[in-house]
Design a protein around this motif. Structure first.
Motif, PDB file in Angstrom:
ATOM      1  N   PHE A  95       4.075  19.438 -15.211  1.00 30.13           N
ATOM      2  CA  PHE A  95       4.119  19.171 -16.643  1.00 30.13           C
ATOM      3  C   PHE A  95       3.217  17.987 -16.984  1.00 30.13           C
ATOM      4  N   TYR A  96       2.421  18.170 -18.062  1.00 30.87           N
ATOM      5  CA  TYR A  96       1.587  17.089 -18.566  1.00 30.87           C
ATOM      6  C   TYR A  96       1.986  16.762 -19.993  1.00 30.87           C
ATOM      7  N   GLY A  97       1.733  15.540 -20.405  1.00 28.69           N
ATOM      8  CA  GLY A  97       2.067  15.100 -21.756  1.00 28.69           C
ATOM      9  C   GLY A  97       2.152  13.595 -21.797  1.00 28.69           C
ATOM     10  N   TYR A  98       2.109  13.055 -22.999  1.00 24.97           N
ATOM     11  CA  TYR A  98       2.217  11.607 -23.165  1.00 24.97           C
ATOM     12  C   TYR A  98       3.496  11.079 -22.515  1.00 24.97           C
ATOM     13  N   PRO A  99       3.532   9.794 -22.163  1.00 28.49           N
ATOM     14  CA  PRO A  99       4.792   9.191 -21.739  1.00 28.49           C
ATOM     15  C   PRO A  99       5.872   9.429 -22.797  1.00 28.49           C
ATOM     16  N   GLY A 100       7.021   9.889 -22.369  1.00 28.16           N
ATOM     17  CA  GLY A 100       8.094  10.166 -23.320  1.00 28.16           C
ATOM     18  C   GLY A 100       8.044  11.543 -23.938  1.00 28.16           C
ATOM     19  N   SER A 101       7.151  12.408 -23.460  1.00 29.13           N
ATOM     20  CA  SER A 101       7.045  13.755 -24.033  1.00 29.13           C
ATOM     21  C   SER A 101       8.113  14.698 -23.492  1.00 29.13           C
ATOM     22  N   GLY A 102       8.836  14.259 -22.468  1.00 27.87           N
ATOM     23  CA  GLY A 102       9.902  15.101 -21.911  1.00 27.87           C
ATOM     24  C   GLY A 102       9.575  15.702 -20.561  1.00 27.87           C
ATOM     25  N   LYS A 103       8.529  15.204 -19.915  1.00 30.00           N
ATOM     26  CA  LYS A 103       8.126  15.761 -18.620  1.00 30.00           C
ATOM     27  C   LYS A 103       9.258  15.691 -17.596  1.00 30.00           C
ATOM     28  N   GLY A 104       9.891  14.517 -17.500  1.00 35.33           N
ATOM     29  CA  GLY A 104      10.957  14.352 -16.519  1.00 35.33           C
ATOM     30  C   GLY A 104      12.161  15.228 -16.813  1.00 35.33           C
ATOM     31  N   THR A 105      12.511  15.354 -18.089  1.00 34.86           N
ATOM     32  CA  THR A 105      13.645  16.189 -18.482  1.00 34.86           C
ATOM     33  C   THR A 105      13.394  17.647 -18.129  1.00 34.86           C
ATOM     34  N   GLN A 106      12.210  18.143 -18.467  1.00 32.11           N
ATOM     35  CA  GLN A 106      11.883  19.535 -18.161  1.00 32.11           C
ATOM     36  C   GLN A 106      11.773  19.756 -16.656  1.00 32.11           C
ATOM     37  N   ALA A 107      11.236  18.776 -15.954  1.00 30.15           N
ATOM     38  CA  ALA A 107      11.124  18.904 -14.495  1.00 30.15           C
ATOM     39  C   ALA A 107      12.507  19.038 -13.863  1.00 30.15           C
ATOM     40  N   ASN A 108      13.480  18.272 -14.369  1.00 27.02           N
ATOM     41  CA  ASN A 108      14.854  18.379 -13.855  1.00 27.02           C
ATOM     42  C   ASN A 108      15.414  19.775 -14.069  1.00 27.02           C
ATOM     43  N   LEU A 109      15.202  20.320 -15.270  1.00 33.50           N
ATOM     44  CA  LEU A 109      15.713  21.659 -15.579  1.00 33.50           C
ATOM     45  C   LEU A 109      15.079  22.718 -14.681  1.00 33.50           C
ATOM     46  N   VAL A 110      13.764  22.622 -14.511  1.00 34.76           N
ATOM     47  CA  VAL A 110      13.049  23.607 -13.685  1.00 34.76           C
ATOM     48  C   VAL A 110      13.446  23.465 -12.216  1.00 34.76           C
ATOM     49  N   ALA A 111      13.595  22.237 -11.751  1.00 30.58           N
ATOM     50  CA  ALA A 111      13.999  22.015 -10.361  1.00 30.58           C
ATOM     51  C   ALA A 111      15.343  22.670 -10.076  1.00 30.58           C
ATOM     52  N   ASN A 112      16.281  22.522 -11.002  1.00 30.35           N
ATOM     53  CA  ASN A 112      17.608  23.107 -10.820  1.00 30.35           C
ATOM     54  C   ASN A 112      17.581  24.631 -10.911  1.00 30.35           C
ATOM     55  N   ALA A 113      16.740  25.159 -11.823  1.00 28.87           N
ATOM     56  CA  ALA A 113      16.708  26.604 -12.029  1.00 28.87           C
ATOM     57  C   ALA A 113      16.044  27.348 -10.878  1.00 28.87           C
ATOM     58  N   PHE A 114      15.032  26.732 -10.253  1.00 27.10           N
ATOM     59  CA  PHE A 114      14.248  27.436  -9.236  1.00 27.10           C
ATOM     60  C   PHE A 114      14.390  26.828  -7.839  1.00 27.10           C
ATOM     61  N   GLY A 115      15.260  25.833  -7.689  1.00 23.60           N
ATOM     62  CA  GLY A 115      15.478  25.245  -6.372  1.00 23.60           C
ATOM     63  C   GLY A 115      14.280  24.480  -5.854  1.00 23.60           C
ATOM     64  N   LEU A 116      13.631  23.700  -6.735  1.00 27.74           N
ATOM     65  CA  LEU A 116      12.420  22.973  -6.359  1.00 27.74           C
ATOM     66  C   LEU A 116      12.721  21.502  -6.091  1.00 27.74           C
ATOM     67  N   ALA A 117      11.859  20.885  -5.299  1.00 26.78           N
ATOM     68  CA  ALA A 117      11.921  19.437  -5.118  1.00 26.78           C
ATOM     69  C   ALA A 117      11.289  18.793  -6.340  1.00 26.78           C
ATOM     70  N   ASN A 118      12.006  17.880  -6.974  1.00 24.02           N
ATOM     71  CA  ASN A 118      11.518  17.212  -8.174  1.00 24.02           C
ATOM     72  C   ASN A 118      10.706  15.989  -7.759  1.00 24.02           C
ATOM     73  N   PHE A 119       9.397  16.101  -7.845  1.00 20.88           N
ATOM     74  CA  PHE A 119       8.505  15.033  -7.389  1.00 20.88           C
ATOM     75  C   PHE A 119       8.094  14.201  -8.606  1.00 20.88           C
ATOM     76  N   ASP A 120       8.804  13.108  -8.834  1.00 23.11           N
ATOM     77  CA  ASP A 120       8.492  12.199  -9.932  1.00 23.11           C
ATOM     78  C   ASP A 120       7.626  11.072  -9.379  1.00 23.11           C
ATOM     79  N   THR A 121       6.325  11.148  -9.643  1.00 21.72           N
ATOM     80  CA  THR A 121       5.397  10.169  -9.074  1.00 21.72           C
ATOM     81  C   THR A 121       5.719   8.757  -9.537  1.00 21.72           C
ATOM     82  N   GLY A 122       6.088   8.609 -10.816  1.00 17.77           N
ATOM     83  CA  GLY A 122       6.419   7.290 -11.335  1.00 17.77           C
ATOM     84  C   GLY A 122       7.578   6.660 -10.587  1.00 17.77           C
TER      85      GLY A 122
END
Length: 210
Positions: A10-37
């Protein structure tokens, strides 16, 4: 539980919801959530690394709201990415790779590990004013790292995480004086990656991040 061997970013400005969407996708598809920050924050504030001159230098860059030295970030991200892939894990990134240098180094590695047909990129679109408003009113849990947007919280000055009851704090990066610099950095150094991805044949759909 699903455990897909795919890459989502996910790309977007800081605060665009990247982390929130990444959490949802990680849970839905069994992915490792790689938060670089978060990965970088763990490095900068690791008590055992506070005497490392490189860490001290990069932490100062980080706290000014600027992007860290691409070669350093790429090395850390690629190392962990290869480890996760070797373990059979899919990955979701929130805002990574962050610079053209990192993209030119990491995307070919991902294509080798996962295949282009199993890589998906999204652009979460918000106005700069939305980014400033969200980041200026955001707290983070010290324990589970859940973000809390104060404008949507029923308590005027929340102290504890609604998920795990951990203590809430404001990141250095979310200081109102730092956020405008983060937006400029993002526009100058991260936006070109979207054109880079399109040139490699990827569709990067724009999603309303509001």
């Amino acid at each position: 539980m699903r455990r897909e061997h795919i890459v989502v970013a996910f790309y977007g400005y800081p605060g665009s919801g990247k982390g929130t969407q990444a959490n949802l996708v990680a849970n839905a598809f069994g992915l490792a959530n790689f938060d670089t920050g978060r990965m970088l924050e763990m490095i900068w504030y690791d008590p055992s690394r506070q005497t490392d001159p490189l860490v001290v230098k990069e932490r100062a860059i980080f706290e000014k709201g600027e992007l860290n030295t691409p070669s350093f970030v790429l090395g850390e991200v690629e190392r962990m990415t290869r480890t996760l892939s070797d373990q059979g894990a899919g990955i979701v990134y929130s805002g990574s790779p962050r610079t053209m240098f990192e993209a030119e180094g990491l995307i070919p590695v991902l294509e080798q590990l996962y295949g282009k047909d199993r890589m998906f990129f999204f652009h979460l679109d918000v106005d700069p004013s939305d980014s400033i408003a969200r980041n200026g009113k955001r707290l983070l849990c010290k324990e589970c790292k859940t973000p809390v947007l104060m404008q949507y919280y029923p308590v005027e000055t929340p102290k504890y995480c609604p998920v795990c009851a951990g203590e809430l704090y404001r990141r250095t990066l979310d200081d109102p004086n730092t956020i405008p610099n983060r937006l400029k950095e993002y526009e100058a150094r991260t936006w070109p990656i979207i054109d880079f991805l399109k040139a490699r044949g990827y569709d990067v759909p724009k999603v309303d991040g509001r």
